[in-house]
Design an enzyme around this catalytic site. Sequence first.
Site, PDB file in Angstrom:
ATOM      1  CD  GLU A   1     -38.535  -3.503  -5.013  1.00 29.48           C
ATOM      2  OE1 GLU A   1     -38.333  -4.270  -5.971  1.00 29.48           O
ATOM      3  OE2 GLU A   1     -37.748  -3.386  -4.042  1.00 29.48           O
TER       4      GLU A   1
ATOM      5  CD1 TRP B   1       1.634  12.151   2.822  1.00 24.94           C
ATOM      6  CD2 TRP B   1       0.351  10.852   1.547  1.00 24.94           C
ATOM      7  NE1 TRP B   1       1.025  11.254   3.655  1.00 24.94           N
ATOM      8  CE2 TRP B   1       0.227  10.433   2.900  1.00 24.94           C
ATOM      9  CE3 TRP B   1      -0.370  10.172   0.565  1.00 24.94           C
ATOM     10  CZ2 TRP B   1      -0.584   9.378   3.289  1.00 24.94           C
ATOM     11  CZ3 TRP B   1      -1.176   9.108   0.956  1.00 24.94           C
ATOM     12  CH2 TRP B   1      -1.287   8.735   2.298  1.00 24.94           C
TER      13      TRP B   1
ATOM     14  CB  THR C   1       2.307  -1.487  -1.385  1.00 26.26           C
ATOM     15  OG1 THR C   1       2.441  -1.269  -2.794  1.00 26.26           O
ATOM     16  CG2 THR C   1       1.501  -0.352  -0.784  1.00 26.26           C
TER      17      THR C   1
ATOM     18  CG  LEU D   1      -4.147  -1.047   3.088  1.00 28.41           C
ATOM     19  CD1 LEU D   1      -4.016  -2.487   2.641  1.00 28.41           C
ATOM     20  CD2 LEU D   1      -3.829  -0.099   1.943  1.00 28.41           C
TER      21      LEU D   1
ATOM     22  NE  ARG E   1      -4.982   7.175   7.980  1.00 22.64           N
ATOM     23  CZ  ARG E   1      -4.662   6.345   6.991  1.00 22.64           C
ATOM     24  NH1 ARG E   1      -5.361   5.234   6.817  1.00 22.64           N
ATOM     25  NH2 ARG E   1      -3.648   6.607   6.186  1.00 22.64           N
TER      26      ARG E   1
ATOM     27  N   GLY F   1       1.445  -2.102  -5.401  1.00 17.39           N
ATOM     28  CA  GLY F   1       2.308  -1.177  -6.106  1.00 17.39           C
ATOM     29  C   GLY F   1       2.303  -1.395  -7.602  1.00 17.39           C
TER      30      GLY F   1
ATOM     31  CG  LEU G   1      -1.508  -0.676  -9.532  1.00 19.17           C
ATOM     32  CD1 LEU G   1      -0.784   0.642  -9.291  1.00 19.17           C
ATOM     33  CD2 LEU G   1      -3.014  -0.439  -9.628  1.00 19.17           C
TER      34      LEU G   1
END
Length: 347
Positions: free
Chosen positions: A53, A176, A202, A210, A213, A291, A295
């Site tokens: 605002e 990957w 991991t 982490l 970059r 990992g 999860l």
Amino acid sequence: MKIQEKYMQRCIELAKNGLGTTYPNPMVGSVIVHDGKIIGEGWHRKAGEPHAEVNAINSVTDKSLLPKATIYVSLEPCSHFGKTPPCADLIIRHKIPNVVIGTIDPFAKVAGNGIKKLMEAGCNVTVGVLEDECNELNKRFFTFHQQKRPYVILKWAETADGFIAPKTKSEQKPVWITNPYSRQLVHQWRSEEQAILVGTQTVLDDNPKLDVRDWKGNNPVRVVLDRTGKITSGYHVKDNSIKTIILTENRNSENFEAVFFENCNFANALAKTITEVLYRYGIQSVIVEGGRQTLQTFIDANIWDEARIFKGNQLFSEGTPSPKLQGNLIQKKMILEDELLMFKNYD
């Protein structure tokens, strides 16, 4: 689209410019309209800097128009003194007669008080324009204040045959599954969240940094699970380059520079325990990158809000299987040969 919705949509667009930079504050956009024309607009850029605002009012060239204008704001104007003065007072001081608000602020120090102050000053206040969209805009802020935990995003990449890691690896670095464009998108996501979380395995397998970059933005706080103290000082997560919180049962761990240890019980309700620790640190959002066990811990506890899953076209045949998740698919798109699936948890 109704005229009020048109201007509120613009507020939301402006607010999104602050994604990743306003923590612990919410993202807010504001538009000032006079005689059917936008005469000022602004958004909150960074905590400690002027609110939306203020920026919108400051951008108005002819301040004499304000007493005949309408100010639109995606979130209820604040009514308390923080690092900046109350925005409700500013609106009243400039005699802006009409205020259109997207949604009420759940933060205890505001929570309807800004609206009350405006109405008591004689402003014509409308609340709830594009309310669902404004709530979605600040899903992290709302989850943090209403559920007392960070907004949890799960992310992983899996092969066409359903594995997130091969059975054997030759080097201590990631294998990957996705293409460079998908990986760059992940770094953009990291810049948008306050924290990133990984499990012990991991770190031991991939030695990840982490960071962001591959994108311009803030690095998230690194959160690492290390129950028995297996992660030594040679790993990137202990290099002091980024604030890092390590959850452990190792009572002998001592904080050093940018690395902070939190003792917790891994045997019971681990996902809940993690979110309680992050809440104490004021972290409003976390992206869980692995990992599999980490999860699945969040999935099984039903403590997650979004899942972002990449499917590559590689085949591993054997290895670490991907987590098992039931959610509502809200989006599917291709990034070259990679498929990205986005899920929401409405439970």
